[in-house]
Write an enzyme that holds these catalytic residues in place. Sequence first.
Site, PDB file in Angstrom:
ATOM      1  N   ARG A  13     -10.425   0.499  15.049  1.00 20.85           N
ATOM      2  CA  ARG A  13     -10.435   0.970  14.038  1.00 20.85           C
ATOM      3  C   ARG A  13     -11.429   0.377  12.927  1.00 20.85           C
ATOM      4  NH1 ARG A  13      -4.528   2.054  11.763  1.00 20.85           N
ATOM      5  NH2 ARG A  13      -4.915  -0.233  11.219  1.00 20.85           N
ATOM      6  N   MET A  21      10.097  24.300   2.320  1.00 22.49           N
ATOM      7  CA  MET A  21       9.275  23.490   1.569  1.00 22.49           C
ATOM      8  C   MET A  21      10.316  22.773   0.715  1.00 22.49           C
ATOM      9  SD  MET A  21       6.105  24.054  -0.992  1.00 22.49           S
ATOM     10  CE  MET A  21       5.007  24.539   0.367  1.00 22.49           C
ATOM     11  N   LYS A  31       0.623  -1.208   0.035  1.00 23.93           N
ATOM     12  CA  LYS A  31       0.113   0.002  -0.140  1.00 23.93           C
ATOM     13  C   LYS A  31       0.767   1.199  -0.102  1.00 23.93           C
ATOM     14  CE  LYS A  31      -0.299   0.187   5.071  1.00 23.93           C
ATOM     15  NZ  LYS A  31      -1.390   0.138   6.388  1.00 23.93           N
ATOM     16  N   TYR A  45      14.354  30.506   7.972  1.00 26.18           N
ATOM     17  CA  TYR A  45      12.901  31.340   8.611  1.00 26.18           C
ATOM     18  C   TYR A  45      13.085  31.632  10.099  1.00 26.18           C
ATOM     19  CZ  TYR A  45      10.619  30.754   4.111  1.00 26.18           C
ATOM     20  OH  TYR A  45      10.428  30.627   2.722  1.00 26.18           O
TER      21      TYR A  45
END
Length: 393
Positions: free
Chosen positions: A133, A310, A35, A262
């Site tokens: 779940r 990013m 998956k 930043y």
Amino acid sequence: MTGELAEAVVDLAAIAGNVERIAGATTAAVMAVVKADGFGHGAVPVARAALAGGATWLGVTSAAEALQLRSAGLTAPVLSWLHGPGTDFAALAAAEVDVSVAAPELLDAVAAAARATGRTAQVHLKIDTGMSRHGATAEGWPELVAWARKYEREGVLAVRGLWSHLATADSSPYGVTAQTAAFAEAVAYARDAGLDPELLHLANSAAAFTAPHTHFDLVRAGIAVYGVEPVPGRAFGLRPALTLRTQVIMAKRVPAGTGVSYQHTHVTTRPTTLALIPLGFADGIPRGVDGRAQVLLGGRRLPIIGRVAMDQCVVDAGDLDVRIGDPVTVLGPGDSGEPTATDWATWADTNPHEILTGIGTRVPRRHERKGTFTADVRVEGALPFPHHGRKRP
């Protein structure tokens, strides 16, 4: 790297070898879980390597993932286990994909699709034994079983498997024992109601090596396929398959007192060389790891400093002579001292699964086979395992 700023290199021999080692630790069949695009490694090449290593089943989450495997020409049995009411069960039936069902409403949809296609749908009923779940509750299990038996008698579906998922196989044997007992009760009820499933499956990667009483007919191996040890503090001889590499795209000497990235969360305390690498949180580098995470550059582990952006992050190279184009290993098997996915998980306070699946799609995957990998199946404390096969739990 061939013109790319970064790449993820996947060793398919390691994938095959890991599956071989898992298979050597059990007499049950092995399902390789592919998956999330094979945990970020590439679902189709990983599936082929896993089958070569001894897996006989493939596991995915969604219908789209299952159909991708079929479109690639893979004919091995596939189980898909997370579906909503809009799922195209007819396409899954036509592709001979087994589906997991945990609610009567979805069982109705599977039966309707089977009637429409003229095929007998293969289903695995899922019971929630403590994960809280997916899966039918103990209270809802009788209704699910009754409907499944009705549809079996009508010939529109066959219950091929009963299954559940372990919550604490990597940490608590007590939880495993309780869940196994609950699973046995659910199986007994289903059989008393007339179901005769071919497959019972409960074990995940951790249980494959540590809990033989959970193996039944099939073990579902996820993270272990990719070479991450599934139980903290224990090693079973698995080999990490993915190496994330990049290069320096800027190097500059800066004085003490220089703010980096930043908000200037890091300020240099000495003259140093800053090396910029073109990977950021869009590529899978967790944003909050500055000051903890490291990469391998110039044969040394060096820290990432300042806020991860990013598309890029900054490495403190100290007095190392760094130049544009110098190779950087972000993570790998650890053979040369580079960090592993487990190291990154520790720095980011997460698990290796998130690190591997978080590597963004703009990082190209390159698949290679670095050599043969024959597993030593004599895993200490793991053999021999009894086969639970068709025994009534």
